[in-house]
Write an enzyme that holds these catalytic residues in place. Sequence first.
Site, PDB file in Angstrom:
ATOM      1  N   ASN A 151      12.674  17.523   7.374  1.00 23.48           N
ATOM      2  CA  ASN A 151      13.990  16.991   6.983  1.00 23.48           C
ATOM      3  C   ASN A 151      14.284  18.020   5.848  1.00 23.48           C
ATOM      4  O   ASN A 151      13.345  18.006   4.903  1.00 23.48           O
ATOM      5  CB  ASN A 151      13.640  15.880   6.414  1.00 23.48           C
TER       6      ASN A 151
ATOM      7  N   CYS B   3      20.623  13.883   1.298  1.00 25.95           N
ATOM      8  CA  CYS B   3      20.636  14.320   2.677  1.00 25.95           C
ATOM      9  C   CYS B   3      22.207  14.422   3.118  1.00 25.95           C
ATOM     10  O   CYS B   3      22.398  15.066   4.222  1.00 25.95           O
ATOM     11  CB  CYS B   3      19.886  13.795   3.452  1.00 25.95           C
TER      12      CYS B   3
ATOM     13  N   HIS C  55      21.781  14.028  10.772  1.00 22.97           N
ATOM     14  CA  HIS C  55      20.784  14.420   9.740  1.00 22.97           C
ATOM     15  C   HIS C  55      19.483  14.429  10.483  1.00 22.97           C
ATOM     16  O   HIS C  55      19.075  13.489  11.010  1.00 22.97           O
ATOM     17  CB  HIS C  55      20.894  13.716   8.569  1.00 22.97           C
TER      18      HIS C  55
HETATM   19  N1  ACO Z   1      -0.315  10.045   8.286  1.00 21.05           N
HETATM   20  C1  ACO Z   1      -0.920   8.991   8.376  1.00 21.05           C
HETATM   21  N2  ACO Z   1      -0.656   7.683   8.343  1.00 21.05           N
HETATM   22  C2  ACO Z   1       0.563   7.539   7.536  1.00 21.05           C
HETATM   23  C3  ACO Z   1       1.272   8.474   6.906  1.00 21.05           C
HETATM   24  C4  ACO Z   1       0.895  10.053   7.170  1.00 21.05           C
HETATM   25  N3  ACO Z   1       1.331  11.157   6.902  1.00 21.05           N
HETATM   26  N4  ACO Z   1       2.128   8.160   6.251  1.00 21.05           N
HETATM   27  C5  ACO Z   1       2.088   6.836   6.262  1.00 21.05           C
HETATM   28  N5  ACO Z   1       0.875   6.250   7.032  1.00 21.05           N
HETATM   29  C6  ACO Z   1       0.404   5.195   7.144  1.00 21.05           C
HETATM   30  C7  ACO Z   1       0.786   4.166   6.261  1.00 21.05           C
HETATM   31  O1  ACO Z   1       0.133   3.978   5.147  1.00 21.05           O
HETATM   32  C8  ACO Z   1       0.705   2.809   7.269  1.00 21.05           C
HETATM   33  O2  ACO Z   1      -0.537   2.309   6.965  1.00 21.05           O
HETATM   34  P1  ACO Z   1      -0.753   0.784   7.001  1.00 21.05           P
HETATM   35  O3  ACO Z   1      -0.339   0.267   8.082  1.00 21.05           O
HETATM   36  O4  ACO Z   1      -2.561   0.905   7.044  1.00 21.05           O
HETATM   37  O5  ACO Z   1      -0.200   0.329   5.630  1.00 21.05           O
HETATM   38  C9  ACO Z   1       1.208   3.148   8.523  1.00 21.05           C
HETATM   39  O6  ACO Z   1       1.276   4.601   8.526  1.00 21.05           O
HETATM   40  C10 ACO Z   1       2.472   2.846   8.877  1.00 21.05           C
HETATM   41  O7  ACO Z   1       3.614   3.330   7.558  1.00 21.05           O
HETATM   42  P2  ACO Z   1       5.020   2.996   7.818  1.00 21.05           P
HETATM   43  O8  ACO Z   1       5.565   3.527   6.343  1.00 21.05           O
HETATM   44  O9  ACO Z   1       5.349   1.588   8.247  1.00 21.05           O
HETATM   45  O10 ACO Z   1       5.370   4.173   8.867  1.00 21.05           O
HETATM   46  P3  ACO Z   1       6.717   4.095   9.715  1.00 21.05           P
HETATM   47  O11 ACO Z   1       6.725   3.975  10.884  1.00 21.05           O
HETATM   48  O12 ACO Z   1       7.935   3.294   9.107  1.00 21.05           O
HETATM   49  O13 ACO Z   1       7.340   5.571   9.319  1.00 21.05           O
HETATM   50  C11 ACO Z   1       8.542   7.147   7.944  1.00 21.05           C
HETATM   51  C12 ACO Z   1       7.224   6.148   8.121  1.00 21.05           C
HETATM   52  C13 ACO Z   1       8.328   8.360   8.899  1.00 21.05           C
HETATM   53  C14 ACO Z   1       8.628   7.539   6.483  1.00 21.05           C
HETATM   54  C15 ACO Z   1       9.757   6.304   8.333  1.00 21.05           C
HETATM   55  O14 ACO Z   1      10.039   5.115   7.763  1.00 21.05           O
HETATM   56  C16 ACO Z   1      11.019   7.104   7.962  1.00 21.05           C
HETATM   57  O15 ACO Z   1      11.420   8.083   8.789  1.00 21.05           O
HETATM   58  N6  ACO Z   1      11.868   6.646   7.224  1.00 21.05           N
HETATM   59  C17 ACO Z   1      13.129   7.120   6.891  1.00 21.05           C
HETATM   60  C18 ACO Z   1      13.165   8.503   6.072  1.00 21.05           C
HETATM   61  C19 ACO Z   1      14.436   9.057   5.997  1.00 21.05           C
HETATM   62  O16 ACO Z   1      15.331   8.557   6.807  1.00 21.05           O
HETATM   63  N7  ACO Z   1      14.911   9.713   5.091  1.00 21.05           N
HETATM   64  C20 ACO Z   1      16.005  10.068   5.160  1.00 21.05           C
HETATM   65  C21 ACO Z   1      16.596  10.497   3.879  1.00 21.05           C
HETATM   66  S1  ACO Z   1      15.701  11.625   2.691  1.00 21.05           S
HETATM   67  C22 ACO Z   1      16.815  12.042   1.497  1.00 21.05           C
HETATM   68  O17 ACO Z   1      17.893  11.710   1.230  1.00 21.05           O
HETATM   69  C23 ACO Z   1      16.243  12.856   0.500  1.00 21.05           C
END
Ligand code: ACO
Length: 340
Positions: free
Chosen positions: A293, A123, A263
């Site tokens: 993204n 990214c 980003h």
């Molecule tokens: N729909 C419904 N529920 C979901 C989904 C979904 N799509 N995805 C995950 N959940 C659930 C999980 O299973 C979890 O359930 P549980 O509590 O029963 O285990 C719950 O939601 C919470 O999951 P978390 O992973 O803790 O959710 P979080 O609030 O951290 O959000 C996310 C996840 C959106 C991925 C976030 O962590 C994020 O944005 N991370 C950064 C991503 C990023 O910056 N990427 C950039 C680089 S990418 C690159 O370089 C190619």
Amino acid sequence: MNAPPPAGSTLRPVRIAGTGAYAPAHVLTNRDLEKIVTTTDQWIVERTGMRERRIAAENEAASDLGAEAARRALADAGMAATDVQLLLAATITPDYPFPNTGCIIQSKIGARHAFCMGLEAACSGFVYAVETARHFIATGTVENALVVGTEKMSSILDWTDRTTCVLFGDGAGAAVLRPAKRGRGVVASALGSDGSLSDLLLIPAGGSRRPTSEATVAAREHYLRMNGREVFKHAVTHMVRSARTALHRAGVVISDVRWIIPHQANMRIIRAVAERLGVPLERFVINVERYGNTSGASVAIALDEAARDGRIRDGDLVLMLVFGGGFTWGAMLLEWEKGS
Ligand code: ACO
């Protein structure tokens, strides 16, 4: 972090002289995703700020998206493809393992006098590529460069994994770089990486460590994997830290910056960065709700939108902030100077 050029450096200033972007026509909404994996529009909006993303057609590869963005950037800069001297394409979804996607774009747009490279910094790719290309101009090796960030993320997503497939989209952005005329162009940058954390965000198989085999495909290891929570923490920390380093190197403070282009990974990351930098969200360029993204294309698309709709004006200080797999991160401060 990379060091600034020594005092008395003869490097010439480099500006962005034109931008372009292209997003495929097909829109995939959160409601559409509800039919593919167990998720809800509400979860995606609350956790990410995303509402829809674009998905390329089966016969559209990263080079096709990139070529269209490149044509638009050249038109914006008033430059012919045959005048391009360096073409640098940043992508993690290249058409092929090799040759590099820069070469494929070259052939599509007719930039036959350019030398062409690919760059992979996930990214962070677009900012890494601008930083690389600008040094070729700054040192006088070339007079211009065409930088393209292009991704067909849909081709590396596991569409059975709700924790990743809802987050990404396809698209491309491009910029033409030339020597600055009046202003400073790229004022300062601060790039960094930490390869010890590479396993938090990667495609496990398909490279020389684990070549594609029936076993890797059966285990779905040719798709992107991410530890979202860890990536989130590091993204905020490093985007803020690199912003401060770039500002310090430029000798300016954050209130001098007119626009921040982060980003577009997640609205919550953008909000956390805004809070820590003490900048209201109104000064951020945000389109994550429409594109998701798009990895190496994300900042390039946002830059093009803000430049075209008149938000960014000549003389504005613009700060691009990126974070991605590797890990890689960076900040780049520009003094905007379009004109031809
Ligand atoms: N729909 C419904 N529920 C979901 C989904 C979904 N799509 N995805 C995950 N959940 C659930 C999980 O299973 C979890 O359930 P549980 O509590 O029963 O285990 C719950 O939601 C919470 O999951 P978390 O992973 O803790 O959710 P979080 O609030 O951290 O959000 C996310 C996840 C959106 C991925 C976030 O962590 C994020 O944005 N991370 C950064 C991503 C990023 O910056 N990427 C950039 C680089 S990418 C690159 O370089 C190619």
